[in-house]
Design an enzyme around this catalytic site. Structure first.
Site, PDB file in Angstrom:
ATOM      1  N   CYS A   1     -16.325   1.652  -0.049  1.00 38.91           N
ATOM      2  CA  CYS A   1     -15.185   0.799   0.319  1.00 38.91           C
ATOM      3  C   CYS A   1     -14.833   0.881   1.796  1.00 38.91           C
ATOM      4  CB  CYS A   1     -13.975   1.136  -0.545  1.00 38.91           C
ATOM      5  SG  CYS A   1     -13.335   2.807  -0.271  1.00 38.91           S
TER       6      CYS A   1
ATOM      7  N   HIS B   1      -7.159   1.108  -6.838  1.00 39.01           N
ATOM      8  CA  HIS B   1      -7.382   0.179  -5.716  1.00 39.01           C
ATOM      9  C   HIS B   1      -8.058  -1.077  -6.287  1.00 39.01           C
ATOM     10  CE1 HIS B   1      -7.724  -1.264  -1.761  1.00 39.01           C
ATOM     11  NE2 HIS B   1      -8.593  -0.415  -1.239  1.00 39.01           N
TER      12      HIS B   1
ATOM     13  N   ASP C   1     -17.369   7.220  -1.951  1.00 37.38           N
ATOM     14  CA  ASP C   1     -16.133   7.041  -1.185  1.00 37.38           C
ATOM     15  C   ASP C   1     -15.854   8.364  -0.483  1.00 37.38           C
ATOM     16  OD1 ASP C   1     -13.735   6.090  -0.145  1.00 37.38           O
ATOM     17  OD2 ASP C   1     -12.642   6.158  -2.040  1.00 37.38           O
TER      18      ASP C   1
ATOM     19  N   GLN D   1     -10.006  -3.741  -4.126  1.00 38.17           N
ATOM     20  CA  GLN D   1     -11.299  -3.296  -3.619  1.00 38.17           C
ATOM     21  C   GLN D   1     -12.421  -3.593  -4.607  1.00 38.17           C
ATOM     22  OE1 GLN D   1     -12.033  -1.602  -0.565  1.00 38.17           O
ATOM     23  NE2 GLN D   1     -14.091  -2.160  -1.236  1.00 38.17           N
TER      24      GLN D   1
ATOM     25  N   ARG E   1       0.892  -1.175   0.000  1.00 41.23           N
ATOM     26  CA  ARG E   1       0.000   0.000   0.000  1.00 41.23           C
ATOM     27  C   ARG E   1       0.920   1.212   0.000  1.00 41.23           C
ATOM     28  NH1 ARG E   1      -5.485   1.352   3.183  1.00 41.23           N
ATOM     29  NH2 ARG E   1      -6.155   0.013   1.478  1.00 41.23           N
TER      30      ARG E   1
ATOM     31  N   ARG F   1     -13.846  -8.502   0.927  1.00 40.14           N
ATOM     32  CA  ARG F   1     -12.414  -8.268   0.703  1.00 40.14           C
ATOM     33  C   ARG F   1     -11.635  -9.554   1.000  1.00 40.14           C
ATOM     34  NH1 ARG F   1     -10.219  -3.199   0.812  1.00 40.14           N
ATOM     35  NH2 ARG F   1      -8.351  -4.310   0.122  1.00 40.14           N
TER      36      ARG F   1
HETATM   37  N1   CP Z   1     -11.320  -0.219   1.830  1.00 39.91           N
HETATM   38  C1   CP Z   1     -10.058  -0.277   2.299  1.00 39.91           C
HETATM   39  O1   CP Z   1      -9.088  -0.477   1.538  1.00 39.91           O
HETATM   40  O2   CP Z   1      -9.953  -0.150   3.635  1.00 39.91           O
HETATM   41  P1   CP Z   1      -8.619   0.021   4.468  1.00 39.91           P
HETATM   42  O3   CP Z   1      -8.037   1.360   4.132  1.00 39.91           O
HETATM   43  O4   CP Z   1      -9.052  -0.088   5.896  1.00 39.91           O
HETATM   44  O5   CP Z   1      -7.658  -1.087   4.080  1.00 39.91           O
HETATM   45  N1  NVA Z   2     -10.046   6.674  -1.631  1.00 41.05           N
HETATM   46  C1  NVA Z   2      -9.674   6.244  -0.298  1.00 41.05           C
HETATM   47  C2  NVA Z   2      -9.887   4.778  -0.173  1.00 41.05           C
HETATM   48  C3  NVA Z   2      -9.558   4.206   1.177  1.00 41.05           C
HETATM   49  C4  NVA Z   2      -9.716   2.719   1.229  1.00 41.05           C
HETATM   50  C5  NVA Z   2      -8.246   6.628  -0.014  1.00 41.05           C
HETATM   51  O1  NVA Z   2      -7.400   6.473  -0.893  1.00 41.05           O
HETATM   52  O2  NVA Z   2      -7.962   7.086   1.097  1.00 41.05           O
END
Ligand code: CP
Ligand code: NVA
Length: 318
Positions: free
Chosen positions: A272, A142, A233, A145, A115, A300
């Protein structure tokens, strides 16, 4: 350079390179694994333990609840193990190169989930790694997701092919992955976003060139009309610095009961998570009967199993 010995690793960096057949195989594998372990205690492995003896490393440059927990539990249930590293605790944080980190971890583990703040960092890591690398969210996309989201849609509503999905709000990383998968799986995607936070033109152009029907508008009421799913989101993603401007600009894009009422009667609400009640969605919608967000979060786990098996050659042929 990667893969000095043996075939190139099968990375999961974005949905663009996958065919519709591969994406379908991933969704079907996720559903099948979910069905196969109904009733099993959470810590008991899947019967076939397909990743027995395998190790996943996870590196986080940003916080995570779902991605961290779902990949960790997925590895355990598949018979393997996982190790979690905070990027700032690695020498990466002191300037060791991404490439050297990738080469070293490739000697210890069978796959790496990243990440990252920057999508390019994940691409650089993958280019140097000798093991599969999985994008667990970047500033650009992502993909993990979206598999869970599409799986949830199919469980609750029906096949995604021919369905009408409406994205409302920031044209962000999650929105981008919906764009990337659209031409592969044949859903129609309408995105309601203010011009300033519209999704990248290049993504839309490529998806359309590959046959997707994608509509971009600044009118949320128009976008959700008759939709089979309404998706939102956060308005401020991790790494976004213009919080105040985002909250002000995106104010007309809140998903509330009146907006949901314009969607099809059978429509579900997806998000998400993490969510901000009162900002991108009202509490009565996200906590209401049309919301599927906690099934989406659970999925997930099942979707990540499919991704791990795909990367390690046990789904979709390798
Ligand atoms: N939706 C998602 O990726 O959640 P987290 O940021 O908690 O991993
Ligand atoms: N768009 C959000 C998604 C989190 C899972 C971010 O990048 O923070």
């Amino acid at each position: 350079m990667s893969g000095a010995l043996g075939p190139a690793p099968r990375h999961f960096l974005d949905l663009w390179p996958l065919t519709g057949v591969e994406l379908r195989a991933l969704l079907d594998a996720a559903k099948a694994r979910k069905a196969a372990r109904v009733g099993l205690p959470k810590a008991r492995p899947d019967i076939d333990r397909p990743l027995d003896g395998r190790l996943l490393a996870m590196i986080f440059e940003k916080p995570s609840t779902r991605t961290r927990a779902s990949f960790d539990v997925a590895m355990r249930q598949l018979g393997g193990v996982s190790a979690v590293y905070n990027a700032t605790d690695l020498q990466l944080g002191r300037g060791e190169t991404v490439e050297d980190t990738a080469r070293v971890l490739s000697r210890f583990v069978d796959a790496v989930m990243l990440r990252a703040n920057s999508h390019d960092m994940v691409l650089d890591f993958a280019a140097a790694a000798d093991v599969p690398v999985i994008n667990g969210l970047t500033d650009k996309s992502h993909p993990c997701q979206i598999l869970a989201d599409l799986m949830t849609f199919e469980e609750k509503v029906g096949p995604v092919a021919g369905a009408r999905l409406a994205w409302v709000g920031d044209g962000n990383n999650v929105c981008a992955s919906f764009i990337h998968a659209a031409p592969k799986l044949g859903y129609e995607l309408t995105i309601a976003a203010p011009m300033k936070y519209a999704p990248p033109e290049a993504d839309i152009a490529r998806a359309r060139a590959e046959g997707a029907v994608i509509v971009v508008t600044d009118d949320p009421a128009d976008a959700v009309k008759g939709a089979d799913a309404v998706i939102a989101d956060t308005w401020v993603s991790m790494g976004d610095l213009d919080k105040d401007e985002r909250l002000a600009t995106l104010e007309p894009y809140r998903v509330d009961a009146a907006l949901m009422a314009r969607a099809a009667r059978h429509a579900i609400f997806l998000h998400c998570l993490p969510a901000h009640r009162g900002e991108e969605v009202t509490a009565d919608v996200i906590d209401g009967p049309q919301s599927a967000v906690f099934d989406e979060a659970e999925n997930r786990l099942h979707a990540q199993k499919a991704v791990l098996l795909w990367c390690l050659g046990a789904v979709g042929g390798a």
